[in-house]
Design a protein around this motif. Structure first.
Motif, mmCIF file in Angstrom:
data_model
loop_
_atom_site.group_PDB
_atom_site.id
_atom_site.type_symbol
_atom_site.label_atom_id
_atom_site.label_comp_id
_atom_site.label_asym_id
_atom_site.label_seq_id
_atom_site.Cartn_x
_atom_site.Cartn_y
_atom_site.Cartn_z
ATOM 1 N N LEU A 116 -15.148 -25.725 52.428
ATOM 2 C CA LEU A 116 -16.553 -25.433 52.138
ATOM 3 C C LEU A 116 -17.028 -26.175 50.892
ATOM 4 O O LEU A 116 -18.141 -26.715 50.869
ATOM 5 N N VAL A 117 -16.178 -26.247 49.871
ATOM 6 C CA VAL A 117 -16.530 -26.981 48.648
ATOM 7 C C VAL A 117 -16.701 -28.470 48.944
ATOM 8 O O VAL A 117 -17.664 -29.096 48.485
ATOM 9 N N PHE A 118 -15.790 -29.043 49.719
ATOM 10 C CA PHE A 118 -15.919 -30.462 50.064
ATOM 11 C C PHE A 118 -17.126 -30.722 50.960
ATOM 12 O O PHE A 118 -17.755 -31.770 50.867
ATOM 13 N N TYR A 119 -17.459 -29.771 51.822
ATOM 14 C CA TYR A 119 -18.656 -29.911 52.655
ATOM 15 C C TYR A 119 -19.903 -30.010 51.780
ATOM 16 O O TYR A 119 -20.731 -30.906 51.958
ATOM 17 N N VAL A 120 -20.015 -29.129 50.816
ATOM 18 C CA VAL A 120 -21.170 -29.153 49.905
ATOM 19 C C VAL A 120 -21.149 -30.422 49.060
ATOM 20 O O VAL A 120 -22.191 -31.049 48.832
ATOM 21 N N ILE B 295 -16.387 -33.464 59.129
ATOM 22 C CA ILE B 295 -14.958 -33.148 59.165
ATOM 23 C C ILE B 295 -14.688 -31.865 58.376
ATOM 24 O O ILE B 295 -13.954 -30.983 58.826
ATOM 25 N N CYS B 296 -15.293 -31.757 57.214
ATOM 26 C CA CYS B 296 -15.105 -30.561 56.381
ATOM 27 C C CYS B 296 -15.699 -29.321 57.040
ATOM 28 O O CYS B 296 -15.112 -28.237 56.978
ATOM 29 N N LEU B 297 -16.845 -29.478 57.690
ATOM 30 C CA LEU B 297 -17.451 -28.350 58.396
ATOM 31 C C LEU B 297 -16.574 -27.908 59.559
ATOM 32 O O LEU B 297 -16.372 -26.708 59.773
ATOM 33 N N GLY B 298 -16.034 -28.866 60.296
ATOM 34 C CA GLY B 298 -15.140 -28.525 61.405
ATOM 35 C C GLY B 298 -13.887 -27.816 60.932
ATOM 36 O O GLY B 298 -13.448 -26.844 61.553
ATOM 37 N N SER B 299 -13.319 -28.284 59.835
ATOM 38 C CA SER B 299 -12.123 -27.617 59.314
ATOM 39 C C SER B 299 -12.457 -26.229 58.780
ATOM 40 O O SER B 299 -11.666 -25.298 58.931
ATOM 41 N N PHE B 300 -13.646 -26.067 58.196
ATOM 42 C CA PHE B 300 -14.067 -24.743 57.735
ATOM 43 C C PHE B 300 -14.158 -23.772 58.902
ATOM 44 O O PHE B 300 -13.621 -22.660 58.845
ATOM 45 N N ILE B 301 -14.817 -24.170 59.970
ATOM 46 C CA ILE B 301 -14.975 -23.291 61.134
ATOM 47 C C ILE B 301 -13.618 -23.005 61.772
ATOM 48 O O ILE B 301 -13.334 -21.870 62.174
ATOM 49 N N LEU B 302 -12.780 -24.014 61.855
ATOM 50 C CA LEU B 302 -11.451 -23.855 62.446
ATOM 51 C C LEU B 302 -10.592 -22.875 61.651
ATOM 52 O O LEU B 302 -10.014 -21.936 62.217
ATOM 53 N N PHE B 303 -10.514 -23.073 60.353
ATOM 54 C CA PHE B 303 -9.708 -22.176 59.521
ATOM 55 C C PHE B 303 -10.291 -20.766 59.477
ATOM 56 O O PHE B 303 -9.560 -19.783 59.422
ATOM 57 N N PHE B 304 -11.620 -20.664 59.519
ATOM 58 C CA PHE B 304 -12.258 -19.345 59.528
ATOM 59 C C PHE B 304 -11.903 -18.591 60.806
ATOM 60 O O PHE B 304 -11.618 -17.386 60.767
#
Length: 97
Positions: free
Chosen positions: A12-16, A40-49
């Motif tokens: 989330l920090v890298f996305y912002v 990529i960061c948004l996808g990893s955020f959703i995946l890990f969430f």
């Protein structure tokens, strides 16, 4: 498990970070590349969430919601990786490197 909240926070920090970096850039190619990195960061955020929610609750509804988020996260992640590779190659081609 403490690893998933850390990964969620980092993504989330890298996305912002990448979204703010887009605003600072004037070059369209750089903006497109940074947008791909933020995807990529948004996808990893959703995946890990999704993984974290299923591990935390372990109910049938969290499984279904987790699967939906997992699919969305993988789609965002794969599209971001393909776009980032494309724009990176375009940048190299334009700068003769």
């Amino acid at each position: 498990m403490i690893i998933f909240p850390i990964l969620i926070t980092l993504s989330l920090v890298f996305y912002v970070y990448y979204k703010v970096a887009i605003l600072k850039s004037d070059d369209n190619l750089t903006q497109a590349y940074l947008n791909a990195k933020s995807r990529i960061c948004l996808g990893s955020f959703i995946l890990f969430f999704a993984i974290n929610q299923y591990i935390f609750y372990q109910t049938r509804i969290s499984l279904f919601v987790g699967i939906a988020f997992l699919i969305l996260g993988v789609m965002q992640l794969s599209r971001g990786i393909k776009e980032a590779g494309h724009y990176k190659n375009e940048w190299k081609r334009l700068n003769n490197e």
